[in-house]
Design a protein around this motif. Structure first.
Motif, PDB file in Angstrom:
ATOM      1  N   GLU A  47     -27.930  21.327  14.510  1.00  0.00           N
ATOM      2  CA  GLU A  47     -27.056  22.459  14.541  1.00  0.00           C
ATOM      3  C   GLU A  47     -26.139  22.168  16.014  1.00  0.00           C
ATOM      4  OE1 GLU A  47     -24.125  25.158  13.296  1.00  0.00           O
ATOM      5  OE2 GLU A  47     -25.374  23.738  12.084  1.00  0.00           O
ATOM      6  N   PHE A  63     -23.697  19.440  16.853  1.00  0.00           N
ATOM      7  CA  PHE A  63     -22.205  19.386  16.618  1.00  0.00           C
ATOM      8  C   PHE A  63     -21.506  20.992  16.163  1.00  0.00           C
ATOM      9  CE2 PHE A  63     -25.239  15.299  14.481  1.00  0.00           C
ATOM     10  CZ  PHE A  63     -23.495  14.568  15.448  1.00  0.00           C
ATOM     11  N   ALA A  64     -22.366  21.478  16.793  1.00  0.00           N
ATOM     12  CA  ALA A  64     -21.338  23.229  16.721  1.00  0.00           C
ATOM     13  C   ALA A  64     -20.280  22.614  17.089  1.00  0.00           C
ATOM     14  CB  ALA A  64     -22.415  23.888  18.051  1.00  0.00           C
ATOM     15  N   THR A  65     -19.473  22.163  18.103  1.00  0.00           N
ATOM     16  CA  THR A  65     -18.284  21.940  18.859  1.00  0.00           C
ATOM     17  C   THR A  65     -17.662  21.553  17.857  1.00  0.00           C
ATOM     18  OG1 THR A  65     -18.634  21.627  20.949  1.00  0.00           O
ATOM     19  CG2 THR A  65     -16.976  20.620  20.347  1.00  0.00           C
ATOM     20  N   VAL A  66     -18.314  21.030  16.547  1.00  0.00           N
ATOM     21  CA  VAL A  66     -17.069  19.998  15.667  1.00  0.00           C
ATOM     22  C   VAL A  66     -17.021  21.116  14.506  1.00  0.00           C
ATOM     23  CG1 VAL A  66     -17.480  18.118  14.275  1.00  0.00           C
ATOM     24  CG2 VAL A  66     -18.094  17.823  16.073  1.00  0.00           C
ATOM     25  N   ARG A  67     -18.052  21.668  14.173  1.00  0.00           N
ATOM     26  CA  ARG A  67     -18.178  22.919  13.301  1.00  0.00           C
ATOM     27  C   ARG A  67     -17.179  23.491  13.884  1.00  0.00           C
ATOM     28  NH1 ARG A  67     -21.686  27.804  12.903  1.00  0.00           N
ATOM     29  NH2 ARG A  67     -22.406  26.555  14.439  1.00  0.00           N
ATOM     30  N   HIS A  68     -17.207  24.327  14.459  1.00  0.00           N
ATOM     31  CA  HIS A  68     -16.228  24.879  15.072  1.00  0.00           C
ATOM     32  C   HIS A  68     -14.707  24.832  15.364  1.00  0.00           C
ATOM     33  CE1 HIS A  68     -19.166  28.130  16.593  1.00  0.00           C
ATOM     34  NE2 HIS A  68     -19.025  27.332  17.590  1.00  0.00           N
ATOM     35  N   ARG A  69     -14.700  23.688  15.438  1.00  0.00           N
ATOM     36  CA  ARG A  69     -13.050  22.780  14.868  1.00  0.00           C
ATOM     37  C   ARG A  69     -13.157  22.557  13.778  1.00  0.00           C
ATOM     38  NH1 ARG A  69      -8.720  22.569  18.415  1.00  0.00           N
ATOM     39  NH2 ARG A  69     -10.398  22.542  20.134  1.00  0.00           N
ATOM     40  N   THR A  70     -13.957  22.276  12.730  1.00  0.00           N
ATOM     41  CA  THR A  70     -13.028  22.265  11.744  1.00  0.00           C
ATOM     42  C   THR A  70     -13.170  23.242  10.500  1.00  0.00           C
ATOM     43  OG1 THR A  70     -16.142  21.499  10.750  1.00  0.00           O
ATOM     44  CG2 THR A  70     -14.192  19.442  11.511  1.00  0.00           C
ATOM     45  N   VAL A  71     -14.084  24.347  11.428  1.00  0.00           N
ATOM     46  CA  VAL A  71     -13.679  25.474   9.932  1.00  0.00           C
ATOM     47  C   VAL A  71     -12.359  25.774  10.661  1.00  0.00           C
ATOM     48  CG1 VAL A  71     -14.253  28.043  10.536  1.00  0.00           C
ATOM     49  CG2 VAL A  71     -15.832  26.212   9.814  1.00  0.00           C
ATOM     50  N   VAL A 100     -13.862  13.639  15.032  1.00  0.00           N
ATOM     51  CA  VAL A 100     -14.889  14.144  15.093  1.00  0.00           C
ATOM     52  C   VAL A 100     -15.660  13.777  16.103  1.00  0.00           C
ATOM     53  CG1 VAL A 100     -17.528  13.902  14.620  1.00  0.00           C
ATOM     54  CG2 VAL A 100     -15.805  14.560  13.334  1.00  0.00           C
TER      55      VAL A 100
END
Length: 102
Positions: free
Chosen positions: A32, A35-43, A58
Motif C-alpha cells: 500500500e 502504490f499510494a501515489t498511483v492510488r491517489h492519482r487514479t482516484v 502508472v
C-alpha cells in the motif's frame, strides 16, 4: 492474556529473521505504501482512462517515486533466509549436524 498466549508464535516470529531485516518486517502494509501515489492519482481520474493510458500513467508515477524507496538492509542475509537458516533474536543459529556413530 488468552489471546496473547494463543498467538504467541505469530507475535514472536519477528525475531526469527535477521536483525538487519527487522525495520523492513515491521511495516504494516508495504504494498500500500509503495502504490499510494498511483492510488491517489487514479482516484482523481475516476476511471476515465483506457487500459494502455492507465499502464503508462502508472509507469510514469512509479518511476520517480522509486527513487525515494529505501534499499533493503542486510540483503546478504536473503540467501540464508531462503535456504531456511534459523535465527534466534536476529542472530544466526548454527544447527550442529548429527553424525551417527557406528
Amino acid at each position: 492474556m488468552e489471546c496473547l498466549t494463543k498467538d504467541r508464535e505469530a507475535l514472536l516470529a519477528f525475531y526469527d529473521f535477521p536483525a538487519e531485516h527487522w525495520d523492513h518486517v515491521r511495516t504494516t502494509n508495504p504494498i500500500e505504501s509503495v502504490f499510494a501515489t498511483v492510488r491517489h492519482r487514479t482516484v482523481r481520474t475516476k476511471g476515465a482512462l483506457s487500459q494502455d493510458t492507465a499502464k503508462l500513467m502508472v509507469f510514469k508515477l512509479i518511476s520517480p517515486a522509486s527513487r525515494t524507496w529505501r534499499r533493503l538492509q542486510g540483503e546478504n542475509q536473503l540467501p540464508k533466509v531462503i535456504q531456511g537458516a534459523k535465527f534466534r533474536d536476529g542472530i544466526e543459529v548454527s544447527v550442529p549436524t548429527s553424525q551417527n556413530a557406528a
